[in-house]
Design a protein around this motif. Structure first.
Motif, PDB file in Angstrom:
ATOM      1  N   GLN A 186      61.065   8.025  25.092  1.00 34.65           N
ATOM      2  CA  GLN A 186      61.672   7.391  26.250  1.00 34.65           C
ATOM      3  C   GLN A 186      61.346   5.896  26.327  1.00 34.65           C
ATOM      4  O   GLN A 186      61.758   5.222  27.279  1.00 34.65           O
ATOM      5  CB  GLN A 186      61.240   8.096  27.538  1.00 34.65           C
ATOM      6  N   TYR A 197      65.807   0.058  30.284  1.00 37.30           N
ATOM      7  CA  TYR A 197      66.653   0.805  31.201  1.00 37.30           C
ATOM      8  C   TYR A 197      67.415  -0.164  32.104  1.00 37.30           C
ATOM      9  O   TYR A 197      66.844  -1.075  32.688  1.00 37.30           O
ATOM     10  CB  TYR A 197      65.803   1.756  32.050  1.00 37.30           C
ATOM     11  N   TRP A 256      72.692   4.841  35.502  1.00 39.25           N
ATOM     12  CA  TRP A 256      71.531   4.442  34.715  1.00 39.25           C
ATOM     13  C   TRP A 256      71.860   4.559  33.238  1.00 39.25           C
ATOM     14  O   TRP A 256      72.430   5.561  32.796  1.00 39.25           O
ATOM     15  CB  TRP A 256      70.327   5.327  35.017  1.00 39.25           C
ATOM     16  N   TYR A 257      71.467   3.527  32.482  1.00 31.74           N
ATOM     17  CA  TYR A 257      71.653   3.506  31.043  1.00 31.74           C
ATOM     18  C   TYR A 257      70.312   3.211  30.386  1.00 31.74           C
ATOM     19  O   TYR A 257      69.451   2.560  30.953  1.00 31.74           O
ATOM     20  CB  TYR A 257      72.627   2.410  30.626  1.00 31.74           C
ATOM     21  N   ARG A 258      70.202   3.656  29.156  1.00 35.75           N
ATOM     22  CA  ARG A 258      69.109   3.192  28.332  1.00 35.75           C
ATOM     23  C   ARG A 258      69.703   2.432  27.150  1.00 35.75           C
ATOM     24  O   ARG A 258      70.768   2.801  26.637  1.00 35.75           O
ATOM     25  CB  ARG A 258      68.197   4.326  27.875  1.00 35.75           C
ATOM     26  N   ASP A 282      68.943   1.056  23.420  1.00 32.85           N
ATOM     27  CA  ASP A 282      68.079   1.160  22.245  1.00 32.85           C
ATOM     28  C   ASP A 282      68.714   0.407  21.084  1.00 32.85           C
ATOM     29  O   ASP A 282      69.947   0.400  20.948  1.00 32.85           O
ATOM     30  CB  ASP A 282      67.868   2.629  21.870  1.00 32.85           C
ATOM     31  N   TYR A 316      65.009  13.188  32.565  1.00 31.46           N
ATOM     32  CA  TYR A 316      65.232  12.278  33.690  1.00 31.46           C
ATOM     33  C   TYR A 316      65.853  13.030  34.870  1.00 31.46           C
ATOM     34  O   TYR A 316      66.688  13.918  34.674  1.00 31.46           O
ATOM     35  CB  TYR A 316      66.187  11.159  33.309  1.00 31.46           C
ATOM     36  N   SER A 321      62.170   2.409  25.932  1.00 34.37           N
ATOM     37  CA  SER A 321      63.510   1.836  25.911  1.00 34.37           C
ATOM     38  C   SER A 321      63.607   0.759  26.981  1.00 34.37           C
ATOM     39  O   SER A 321      62.664   0.518  27.734  1.00 34.37           O
ATOM     40  CB  SER A 321      64.552   2.938  26.172  1.00 34.37           C
TER      41      SER A 321
END
Lengths: 106, 112
Positions: free
Chosen positions: B85, B89, B34-36, B38, B64, B87
């Motif tokens: 948070q 995802y 999992w990545y976010r 931004d 998370y 963002s």
């Protein structure tokens, strides 16, 4: 530690001009390097990987272990190349650079 | 072959709410992450898994939780949502480093 740097946040070139997106990495092991592209509001797509030494959409990238670089190049940019480009390194996990937004002007 | 599927595509949460972002892949990939994403910061790794029953923290794991009970699924849980948070995802999977990662279409999360 794994780290990927892309020094340019934004790169603007004119259509037909050569383009080079820079990527440098640091990793103590044998690196596996990739370029990903993200067109506007789309998912990231794998563009090319160093292991295959392929050319995709006219783009090429050569791994230079001496300079720890994996720059992405295209001799003649097209307007449809405008996108975000991410360089990524896989060691224990995938680490991405901050990305470079390429804008190809008409 | 659907690839990597994320649900939902969009979500608005109030501060303090919890929710789970779903990720499923049908390619029998061992590695999921999992990545976010931004603005100006690119993609930052939140959590990853190298196989069923194995998870580990990435660069920005705080707030998370993840679990990997099956090869196919890798849900991301926000325990108590915060505005920080907000963002986009992305979930990704990979069979091996030689192939690279396949990404889902992303979930745009807004916490108000």
């Amino acid at each position: 530690a794994q780290r990927v740097t892309q020094p340019e946040k934004l790169l603007s070139v004119f259509k037909g001009a050569p383009v080079e997106l820079k990527c440098n990495y640091s990793y103590s092991g044998s690196p596996e390097l990739f370029w990903y592209v993200q067109y506007s509001r789309q998912r990231l797509q794998l563009l090319l990987r160093h292991i295959s030494r392929e050319s995709i959409k006219g783009f090429t990238a050569d791994l230079n272990k001496g300079e720890t670089s994996f720059h992405l190049k295209k001799p003649f940019a097209q307007e449809e190349d405008s996108a975000m480009y991410y360089c990524a390194l896989r060691g224990q996990n995938f680490v991405f650079g901050p990305g470079t937004r390429l804008s190809v002007l008409p | 072959n659907a690839g990597v599927t994320q649900t939902p595509k969009f979500q608005v949460l109030k501060t303090g709410q919890s929710m789970t972002l779903q990720c499923a892949q049908d390619m029998n990939h061992e590695y999921m992450s999992w990545y976010r994403q931004d603005p100006g910061m690119g993609l930052r790794l939140i959590h990853y898994s190298v196989g069923a029953g194995i998870t580990d923290q990435g660069e920005v794991p705080n707030g998370y939780n993840v679990s990997r009970s099956t090869t196919e699924d890798f849900p991301l849980r926000l325990l108590s949502a915060a505005p920080s948070q907000t963002s986009v995802y992305f979930c990704a999977s990979s069979y091996s480093g030689l192939i690279g990662a396949f990404f889902g279409q992303g979930t745009r999360l807004t916490v108000v």
